[in-house]
Design a protein around this motif. Structure first.
Motif, PDB file in Angstrom:
ATOM      1  N   MET A 149      29.839  10.061 140.277  1.00 31.83           N
ATOM      2  CA  MET A 149      29.852  11.354 140.323  1.00 31.83           C
ATOM      3  C   MET A 149      28.748  12.009 140.620  1.00 31.83           C
ATOM      4  SD  MET A 149      31.611  13.525 137.201  1.00 31.83           S
ATOM      5  CE  MET A 149      32.981  14.512 137.557  1.00 31.83           C
ATOM      6  N   ILE A 150      28.876  13.129 141.274  1.00 30.30           N
ATOM      7  CA  ILE A 150      27.795  13.955 141.467  1.00 30.30           C
ATOM      8  C   ILE A 150      27.464  15.008 140.378  1.00 30.30           C
ATOM      9  CG2 ILE A 150      26.760  16.007 142.931  1.00 30.30           C
ATOM     10  CD1 ILE A 150      28.691  14.789 145.275  1.00 30.30           C
ATOM     11  N   LYS A 151      26.166  15.067 139.988  1.00 27.34           N
ATOM     12  CA  LYS A 151      25.565  15.810 138.906  1.00 27.34           C
ATOM     13  C   LYS A 151      24.805  17.097 139.374  1.00 27.34           C
ATOM     14  CE  LYS A 151      22.533  15.704 135.099  1.00 27.34           C
ATOM     15  NZ  LYS A 151      21.347  14.887 134.385  1.00 27.34           N
ATOM     16  N   VAL A 152      25.589  18.311 139.169  1.00 26.10           N
ATOM     17  CA  VAL A 152      24.828  19.376 139.808  1.00 26.10           C
ATOM     18  C   VAL A 152      24.397  20.401 138.528  1.00 26.10           C
ATOM     19  CG1 VAL A 152      24.991  21.432 141.184  1.00 26.10           C
ATOM     20  CG2 VAL A 152      26.238  19.139 141.834  1.00 26.10           C
ATOM     21  N   LYS A 153      23.100  20.805 138.714  1.00 21.36           N
ATOM     22  CA  LYS A 153      22.638  21.916 137.894  1.00 21.36           C
ATOM     23  C   LYS A 153      22.052  23.086 138.594  1.00 21.36           C
ATOM     24  CE  LYS A 153      20.023  22.204 133.735  1.00 21.36           C
ATOM     25  NZ  LYS A 153      19.055  21.396 132.697  1.00 21.36           N
ATOM     26  N   ILE A 154      22.676  24.276 138.146  1.00 27.02           N
ATOM     27  CA  ILE A 154      22.091  25.373 139.305  1.00 27.02           C
ATOM     28  C   ILE A 154      21.494  26.539 138.035  1.00 27.02           C
ATOM     29  CG2 ILE A 154      24.574  26.183 139.174  1.00 27.02           C
ATOM     30  CD1 ILE A 154      23.750  27.526 141.631  1.00 27.02           C
TER      31      ILE A 154
ATOM     32  N   GLN B  66      31.654  19.811 139.806  1.00 26.89           N
ATOM     33  CA  GLN B  66      31.479  20.272 138.744  1.00 26.89           C
ATOM     34  C   GLN B  66      30.148  20.560 138.549  1.00 26.89           C
ATOM     35  OE1 GLN B  66      34.082  20.887 136.155  1.00 26.89           O
ATOM     36  NE2 GLN B  66      35.240  20.337 137.899  1.00 26.89           N
ATOM     37  N   TYR B  67      29.452  21.475 137.680  1.00 29.11           N
ATOM     38  CA  TYR B  67      28.368  21.947 137.639  1.00 29.11           C
ATOM     39  C   TYR B  67      27.909  22.312 136.313  1.00 29.11           C
ATOM     40  CZ  TYR B  67      30.351  26.474 139.054  1.00 29.11           C
ATOM     41  OH  TYR B  67      31.119  27.518 138.920  1.00 29.11           O
ATOM     42  N   GLU B  68      26.645  22.552 135.978  1.00 25.05           N
ATOM     43  CA  GLU B  68      26.033  23.209 134.784  1.00 25.05           C
ATOM     44  C   GLU B  68      25.311  24.300 135.359  1.00 25.05           C
ATOM     45  OE1 GLU B  68      22.630  22.452 131.309  1.00 25.05           O
ATOM     46  OE2 GLU B  68      23.270  20.893 132.557  1.00 25.05           O
ATOM     47  N   ALA B  69      25.728  25.482 134.831  1.00 25.09           N
ATOM     48  CA  ALA B  69      25.254  26.481 135.201  1.00 25.09           C
ATOM     49  C   ALA B  69      24.215  27.213 134.139  1.00 25.09           C
ATOM     50  CB  ALA B  69      26.481  27.884 135.645  1.00 25.09           C
ATOM     51  N   VAL B  70      23.013  27.515 134.562  1.00 20.19           N
ATOM     52  CA  VAL B  70      21.829  27.860 133.598  1.00 20.19           C
ATOM     53  C   VAL B  70      21.399  29.338 133.839  1.00 20.19           C
ATOM     54  CG1 VAL B  70      19.583  27.459 132.516  1.00 20.19           C
ATOM     55  CG2 VAL B  70      21.227  25.397 133.292  1.00 20.19           C
ATOM     56  N   GLU B  71      21.799  30.284 133.222  1.00 18.65           N
ATOM     57  CA  GLU B  71      21.561  31.664 133.446  1.00 18.65           C
ATOM     58  C   GLU B  71      20.195  31.994 132.706  1.00 18.65           C
ATOM     59  OE1 GLU B  71      21.175  35.281 133.963  1.00 18.65           O
ATOM     60  OE2 GLU B  71      23.157  34.739 134.717  1.00 18.65           O
ATOM     61  N   VAL B  72      19.230  32.531 133.762  1.00 17.89           N
ATOM     62  CA  VAL B  72      17.948  32.709 133.372  1.00 17.89           C
ATOM     63  C   VAL B  72      17.501  33.892 133.463  1.00 17.89           C
ATOM     64  CG1 VAL B  72      17.321  30.381 134.262  1.00 17.89           C
ATOM     65  CG2 VAL B  72      17.132  32.295 135.711  1.00 17.89           C
TER      66      VAL B  72
ATOM     67  N   LYS C  88      10.007  30.468 141.766  1.00 15.63           N
ATOM     68  CA  LYS C  88      10.558  31.605 140.997  1.00 15.63           C
ATOM     69  C   LYS C  88      11.836  32.382 141.341  1.00 15.63           C
ATOM     70  CE  LYS C  88       5.753  32.392 139.370  1.00 15.63           C
ATOM     71  NZ  LYS C  88       4.732  33.045 139.039  1.00 15.63           N
ATOM     72  N   THR C  89      12.273  31.943 142.555  1.00 13.38           N
ATOM     73  CA  THR C  89      13.445  32.587 142.990  1.00 13.38           C
ATOM     74  C   THR C  89      14.682  31.699 142.642  1.00 13.38           C
ATOM     75  OG1 THR C  89      13.359  31.186 145.042  1.00 13.38           O
ATOM     76  CG2 THR C  89      12.068  33.340 144.959  1.00 13.38           C
ATOM     77  N   VAL C  90      15.767  32.533 142.516  1.00 11.81           N
ATOM     78  CA  VAL C  90      17.105  31.852 142.259  1.00 11.81           C
ATOM     79  C   VAL C  90      18.254  32.102 143.152  1.00 11.81           C
ATOM     80  CG1 VAL C  90      16.972  31.996 139.720  1.00 11.81           C
ATOM     81  CG2 VAL C  90      17.845  34.068 141.266  1.00 11.81           C
ATOM     82  N   PRO C  91      19.100  31.150 143.399  1.00 12.79           N
ATOM     83  CA  PRO C  91      19.356  29.862 142.678  1.00 12.79           C
ATOM     84  C   PRO C  91      18.383  28.895 142.910  1.00 12.79           C
ATOM     85  CG  PRO C  91      20.755  29.792 144.406  1.00 12.79           C
ATOM     86  CD  PRO C  91      20.040  31.072 144.736  1.00 12.79           C
ATOM     87  N   GLN C  92      18.059  27.900 141.848  1.00 12.10           N
ATOM     88  CA  GLN C  92      17.485  26.731 142.145  1.00 12.10           C
ATOM     89  C   GLN C  92      18.360  25.658 141.647  1.00 12.10           C
ATOM     90  OE1 GLN C  92      14.588  25.933 143.535  1.00 12.10           O
ATOM     91  NE2 GLN C  92      14.646  28.347 144.077  1.00 12.10           N
ATOM     92  N   ILE C  93      18.942  24.526 142.694  1.00 11.02           N
ATOM     93  CA  ILE C  93      19.964  23.754 142.673  1.00 11.02           C
ATOM     94  C   ILE C  93      19.437  22.427 142.398  1.00 11.02           C
ATOM     95  CG2 ILE C  93      22.077  22.975 143.532  1.00 11.02           C
ATOM     96  CD1 ILE C  93      22.261  25.717 145.015  1.00 11.02           C
ATOM     97  N   PHE C  94      19.774  21.563 141.439  1.00 13.68           N
ATOM     98  CA  PHE C  94      19.487  20.364 141.306  1.00 13.68           C
ATOM     99  C   PHE C  94      20.630  19.352 141.587  1.00 13.68           C
ATOM    100  CE2 PHE C  94      16.395  22.795 139.585  1.00 13.68           C
ATOM    101  CZ  PHE C  94      15.046  22.050 139.733  1.00 13.68           C
ATOM    102  N   ILE C  95      20.687  18.331 142.379  1.00 18.35           N
ATOM    103  CA  ILE C  95      21.833  17.356 142.330  1.00 18.35           C
ATOM    104  C   ILE C  95      21.388  15.865 141.884  1.00 18.35           C
ATOM    105  CG2 ILE C  95      23.555  16.280 143.972  1.00 18.35           C
ATOM    106  CD1 ILE C  95      23.352  19.057 145.698  1.00 18.35           C
ATOM    107  N   ASN C  96      22.095  15.497 141.104  1.00 23.12           N
ATOM    108  CA  ASN C  96      21.770  14.113 140.573  1.00 23.12           C
ATOM    109  C   ASN C  96      20.105  14.106 140.052  1.00 23.12           C
ATOM    110  OD1 ASN C  96      24.179  13.034 140.881  1.00 23.12           O
ATOM    111  ND2 ASN C  96      23.725  12.314 142.933  1.00 23.12           N
ATOM    112  N   ASP C  97      19.768  15.091 139.333  1.00 20.11           N
ATOM    113  CA  ASP C  97      18.249  15.316 139.008  1.00 20.11           C
ATOM    114  C   ASP C  97      17.274  15.556 139.981  1.00 20.11           C
ATOM    115  OD1 ASP C  97      19.303  15.589 136.214  1.00 20.11           O
ATOM    116  OD2 ASP C  97      18.873  13.154 136.408  1.00 20.11           O
TER     117      ASP C  97
END
Length: 83
Positions: A1-6, A28-34, A51-60
């Motif tokens: 399963m792909i783990k996504v954090k944005i 599925q993704y984890e959204a982090v509001e900054v 320092k720009t958004v979005p910053q996306i991480f897939i499987n860390d």
């Protein structure tokens, strides 16, 4: 399963486009509001170096911003075609 954090800001059009793409892919993704959280923003900068958004991480692994994410998806698609 792909783990996504944005990491994102609610008013960012590139963030909205990234969410739209993730939803289209049904990932599925984890959204982090900054927007209003300096601690989370600093976490994003520390992890990504940006320092720009979005910053996306897939499987860390740091993928980057929206354009980088689009390139990642293109490469993924090309790999699937070659398999």
């Amino acid at each position: 399963m792909i783990k996504v954090k944005i990491y994102h800001k609610d008013y960012c059009p590139y963030c909205k486009a990234a969410f739209k793409q993730l939803n289209k892919l049904n990932w599925q993704y984890e959204a982090v509001e900054v927007s209003d959280d300096a601690s989370l923003f600093n976490e994003m900068v520390t992890l990504s170096g940006r320092k720009t958004v979005p910053q996306i991480f897939i499987n860390d692994a740091h993928i980057g911003g929206f354009d980088d994410f689009q390139n990642y998806l293109t490469q993924l698609s090309n790999l699937k075609r070659q398999a």
